[in-house]
Scaffold this motif. Structure first.
Motif, PDB file in Angstrom:
ATOM      1  N   ASN A 104       0.815  -1.227   0.000  1.00  0.00           N
ATOM      2  CA  ASN A 104       0.000   0.000   0.000  1.00  0.00           C
ATOM      3  C   ASN A 104       0.840   1.265   0.000  1.00  0.00           C
ATOM      4  OD1 ASN A 104      -2.399  -1.550   0.091  1.00  0.00           O
ATOM      5  ND2 ASN A 104      -2.280  -1.655   2.333  1.00  0.00           N
ATOM      6  N   LEU A 105       2.101   1.190  -0.432  1.00  0.00           N
ATOM      7  CA  LEU A 105       2.946   2.381  -0.517  1.00  0.00           C
ATOM      8  C   LEU A 105       2.433   3.292  -1.631  1.00  0.00           C
ATOM      9  CD1 LEU A 105       5.610   3.734   0.519  1.00  0.00           C
ATOM     10  CD2 LEU A 105       6.758   2.617  -1.403  1.00  0.00           C
ATOM     11  N   THR A 106       2.317   4.598  -1.330  1.00  0.00           N
ATOM     12  CA  THR A 106       1.814   5.566  -2.309  1.00  0.00           C
ATOM     13  C   THR A 106       2.906   6.573  -2.646  1.00  0.00           C
ATOM     14  OG1 THR A 106       1.004   7.095  -0.632  1.00  0.00           O
ATOM     15  CG2 THR A 106      -0.509   5.341  -1.349  1.00  0.00           C
ATOM     16  N   LEU A 107       2.610   7.394  -3.693  1.00  0.00           N
ATOM     17  CA  LEU A 107       3.561   8.417  -4.099  1.00  0.00           C
ATOM     18  C   LEU A 107       3.785   9.429  -2.983  1.00  0.00           C
ATOM     19  CD1 LEU A 107       5.311   9.771  -6.244  1.00  0.00           C
ATOM     20  CD2 LEU A 107       3.270  10.931  -7.100  1.00  0.00           C
ATOM     21  N   ASN A 108       2.721   9.794  -2.273  1.00  0.00           N
ATOM     22  CA  ASN A 108       2.869  10.740  -1.165  1.00  0.00           C
ATOM     23  C   ASN A 108       3.792  10.174  -0.081  1.00  0.00           C
ATOM     24  OD1 ASN A 108       1.158  12.365  -2.511  1.00  0.00           O
ATOM     25  ND2 ASN A 108      -0.544  12.262  -1.068  1.00  0.00           N
ATOM     26  N   ASP A 109       3.633   8.879   0.225  1.00  0.00           N
ATOM     27  CA  ASP A 109       4.500   8.258   1.227  1.00  0.00           C
ATOM     28  C   ASP A 109       5.963   8.329   0.808  1.00  0.00           C
ATOM     29  OD1 ASP A 109       2.241   7.543   2.707  1.00  0.00           O
ATOM     30  OD2 ASP A 109       2.014   5.665   1.594  1.00  0.00           O
ATOM     31  N   LEU A 110       6.223   8.048  -0.467  1.00  0.00           N
ATOM     32  CA  LEU A 110       7.602   8.049  -0.956  1.00  0.00           C
ATOM     33  C   LEU A 110       8.184   9.454  -0.960  1.00  0.00           C
ATOM     34  CD1 LEU A 110       9.923   6.400  -2.111  1.00  0.00           C
ATOM     35  CD2 LEU A 110       8.935   6.716  -4.393  1.00  0.00           C
ATOM     36  N   LEU A 111       7.374  10.476  -1.333  1.00  0.00           N
ATOM     37  CA  LEU A 111       7.876  11.853  -1.329  1.00  0.00           C
ATOM     38  C   LEU A 111       8.289  12.288   0.068  1.00  0.00           C
ATOM     39  CD1 LEU A 111       5.343  13.638  -3.753  1.00  0.00           C
ATOM     40  CD2 LEU A 111       7.691  12.925  -4.241  1.00  0.00           C
TER      41      LEU A 111
END
Length: 800
Positions: free
Chosen positions: A501-508
């Protein structure tokens, strides 16, 4: 008269070696005729002072004295007397009504030579330690049972109504002489008895002593020296020791027992009778010093040869050679060796024995340690325990306490798991593995169904054996380590672990957030997976284009990522920080200037700096430009052709070329700003405008390096003559000139004509050194002659 002078010269010549030794031991060149017995005590004091002044020890002086011809025997005597002088304390004469403090003794010393040949024999360290000499303590109170004899000195003091203080020496006849009292015989009496006798005699003369108005005290002052003999030591002989000296002190002076001397049966003989058998092991092993009894004059210490010596090596705390008495067992030997080490094999000990014809080996069991009586020459070897376990079993993997445990008969898989406090939540229940060592030392693997073992099914919950290793797998062992990568305008680019469930916001957020230069365009490259290959599909990855808000790390569209995605944050089209150049030297406003346009030239920046001053040299304008790191790396990759110092040459190239000089023709730029010298500047450029210098510097291989005033129209020859010309090594035809703006020009030659560059003010003329030409050897000339001769013969032959 002549005979008297001759006799005087002969006596002087005879005494010269002794005078030299006494005057200066270090400067004398010939010491071969020295006889130490003829030297006075004052001479010994002078030699001692010389050694102290030159910071030399007696041992250091020995080599020097022997090299100058002094015999080893004479130096041994000299060394002995110097040591005696070190030990002697001077007793000043007691004045009336004064008391001599402290106690001194007469000379008593012997040289001591350290012997390393018997260092492994137990007990030798007792006599090789210079800080352990067993000398009597002269500061102790006077022993009441001390027996007086000739050479002793008593301190007698009377204080009270009447006062007296004096030193009473015991004469060779055994008497002391007391003023106004007379002579009293005290030899052979104890100090206590002598005190009572002296007090009674003094009381007859001094009434105040008799009635108690004055008090008399007697103490031991100077202590006499006694002569003892040591036989069988490393340095046997007669020794002078203090009358308070003991057996251990005498043994230490003699260096202890010799190489074959006994440590267990040393004899103290007094008046030709055996007084005591001394066993040094009592002191060495248990600290019992009861054998360290006092000595008397003419005592003999006899050290006989040993009867039984054995050697013990290996895993004992104190290995070495030990002496055993009759009836002592191997258990006693262990006690002398301080016992086994922690890693010793104690079940049995191997002994190498000597028979009348050959050697034999015997094993002594631990039960026989107390009964086995070692024989002389036995060699005991204590082995180390095996590096293996008798009851080890191990478990590893997905248990709470993976470790080594104690094995017992009847242990099963579940018993071991319980010892390890159970399975972890991620344990893989379908299979576990047991690694087992077979009887032939090969390893086999046994697989079990762990879920069945948990249900106590004996088929799976098998019996374990010693040295088994049980492995419990984790479900995470079979999961690939997924990552995602983010690059571009992000603060911490790199690879990050992918979580469900990793998202782009989490990675940023994890990568530190967006940079100020981030654009709204984001590209995500995603791997393609398929069971079958589609030859028509030429795409290797799937590209996903997203638009984001570059001012926020929290995007409205929260895009879900997948394993191995590569996220690229693009840079906005125009994002350049202000960059500067600097102007130095003869301009109106030197300093740093921001590059305002992409094609700003040197003329533009100097104009912004107010132009050149009147003192400026228009031929001295140059730009210094730093080489970029990429260019330096390229220089380091240059093939120098010399493998021996390749790396060193590369470093030199990179250091010397970390910046470059661009010469500027300012005269032409002022005439035409479109001239090629009007270069476009780069960030970090440094513009230098030199002051006008009305001289020309001449350096290199000339007679006198100097600066000559500039003379318009004059060439190289004028300036060469001004400095005295070129020296023998100067290469005039290769001379060159460096102009103020950094540009260089060389001398050119054609046939018999030489053309020199133009000279302007502020230039520097440099004359290099001629290369050394190696002269041809005779062999090379012979080779050339042979070739010419051969060619001549060929020509002659061809024309015949």
């Amino acid at each position: 008269m002549k005979k008297i002078i001759l006799a005087f010269v002969l006596v002087l010549a005879f005494l010269q070696p002794y005078m030299l030794v006494a005057q200066d031991l270090l400067k004398s060149q010939n010491l071969s005729a020295v006889i130490v017995d003829n030297l006075k005590d004052t001479d010994i004091l002078k030699i001692k002072a010389q050694l102290k002044a030159n910071n030399l020890s007696i041992d250091q002086a020995e080599t020097m004295a022997l090299s100058k011809g002094m015999s080893a025997t004479e130096f041994g005597k000299l060394k002995l007397r110097l040591q005696e002088e070190n030990q002697e304390q001077v007793l000043t004469k007691s004045e009336p009504l004064s008391f001599q403090e402290g106690r001194v003794k007469e000379k008593a010393a012997a040289g001591k030579v350290k012997d390393t040949t018997i260092a492994r024999i137990f007990g030798t360290e007792l006599f090789d330690n210079p800080t352990l000499n067993f000398e009597p303590d002269l500061k102790l109170a006077t022993p009441v049972n001390y027996v007086l004899g000739p050479g002793d000195e008593l301190q007698v003091a009377i204080y009270g109504v009447q006062e007296y203080s004096g030193s009473l020496a015991v004469s060779p006849e055994g008497k002391v002489s007391i003023p106004y009292v007379g002579q009293l015989y005290v030899s052979g009496m104890t100090v206590e008895a002598a005190t009572a006798k002296i007090k009674g005699a003094v009381a007859k003369v001094y009434s105040t002593v008799r009635n108690g108005q004055s008090t008399l005290s007697v103490s031991l002052g100077r202590i006499r020296t006694i002569k003892i003999t040591v036989i069988g030591g490393k340095q046997p002989g007669n020794y002078s020791v203090s009358s308070l000296g003991t057996v251990y002190h005498a043994l230490h002076l003699a260096g202890g027992p010799g190489i074959n001397g006994s440590f267990r049966n040393i004899e103290l003989i007094r008046n030709n009778k055996l007084l005591r058998n001394i066993d040094l092991y009592r002191f060495l092993v248990s600290g019992n010093a009861s054998d360290n009894i006092g000595l008397k004059d003419n005592d003999v210490i006899r050290i006989p040869s040993y009867s039984n010596r054995v050697t013990i090596e290996g895993e004992v705390k104190r290995a070495g050679i030990f002496e055993l008495k009759s009836g002592e067992s191997f258990k006693d030997l262990l006690r002398y060796a301080s016992g086994f080490t922690d890693m010793a094999y104690t079940a049995s000990v191997q002994v190498l024995q000597k028979t009348a014809k050959e050697l034999k080996v015997e094993d002594i069991k631990s039960s026989s340690f107390g009964s086995y009586l070692p024989k002389t020459g036995d060699f005991f070897k204590v082995a180390e325990i095996l590096n293996r376990f008798e009851n080890k079993i191990a478990i590893q993997g997905a248990v709470f306490r993976p470790s080594i445990y104690s094995f017992y008969s009847g242990m099963r898989v579940m018993d071991l798991i319980k010892l390890a406090e159970g399975l972890k939540e991620d344990a893989y229940l379908k299979r576990a593995r047991i690694s087992r060592l077979k009887s032939d030392l090969t390893t086999e693997v046994i697989s079990i169904a762990l879920d069945q073992a948990l249900n106590n099914q004996n088929q799976a919950n098998i019996l374990l054996q010693k040295d088994d290793e049980v492995t419990i797998y984790s479900v995470n062992d079979f999961v690939e380590d997924y990552v995602v990568t983010i690059e571009g305008e992000i603060k911490k680019p790199g690879a990050y672990a992918y979580l469900e469930n990793l998202t782009l916001n989490d990675l940023l957020i994890e990568a530190g957030g967006l940079k100020d230069a981030a654009s709204k365009r984001v590209e995500i490259a995603r791997m393609k997976k398929a069971e079958e290959i589609d030859d028509k599909d030429l795409n290797r990855v799937e590209l996903i284009q997203l638009d984001i808000d570059p001012k926020s790390n929290e995007q409205l569209t929260n895009f879900s990522l997948q394993p191995f995605d590569v996220v690229t944050i693009r840079r906005i089209g125009l994002y350049e920080k202000p960059q500067t150049v600097s102007v130095e030297g003869a301009v109106a406003y030197p300093g740093k200037y921001v590059i305002s346009t992409k094609n700003e030239t040197i003329y533009d920046v100097i104009s912004r700096a107010g132009g050149l001053l009147s003192k400026a040299n228009i031929f001295g304008v140059k730009v210094i430009r730093s080489i970029k790191q990429k260019q330096i790396n390229d220089l380091k990759r240059v093939n120098t052709g010399d493998e021996s110092n390749k790396e060193e040459l590369k470093d030199i190239i990179a250091q010397n070329l970390n910046q470059t000089i661009i010469p500027i023709d300012w005269d032409q730029i002022e005439k035409d700003p479109r001239h090629r010298s009007n270069i476009v500047l780069q960030a970090g450029d440094k513009i230098q405008v030199a002051d006008y210098d009305g001289s020309v510097k001449v350096s290199g291989n000339v007679v006198l390096m100097s600066e000559i005033p500039f003379h318009k129209g004059k060439g190289f020859a004028y300036y060469f003559n001004a400095v005295g010309g070129v020296d023998d090594k100067g290469w005039k035809k290769k001379s060159y000139i460096v102009y103020p703006n950094g540009k260089a020009a060389t001398t050119s030659s054609f046939l018999f004509f030489t053309s020199y560059p133009k000279v302007i003010a502020g230039s520097q003329i440099i004359v290099p050194e001629k290369p050394e030409r190696q002269k041809m050897t005779t062999g090379e000339w012979v080779s050339i002659g042979s070739v010419i001769t051969s060619l001549a013969l060929l020509v002659v032959t061809a024309f015949k």
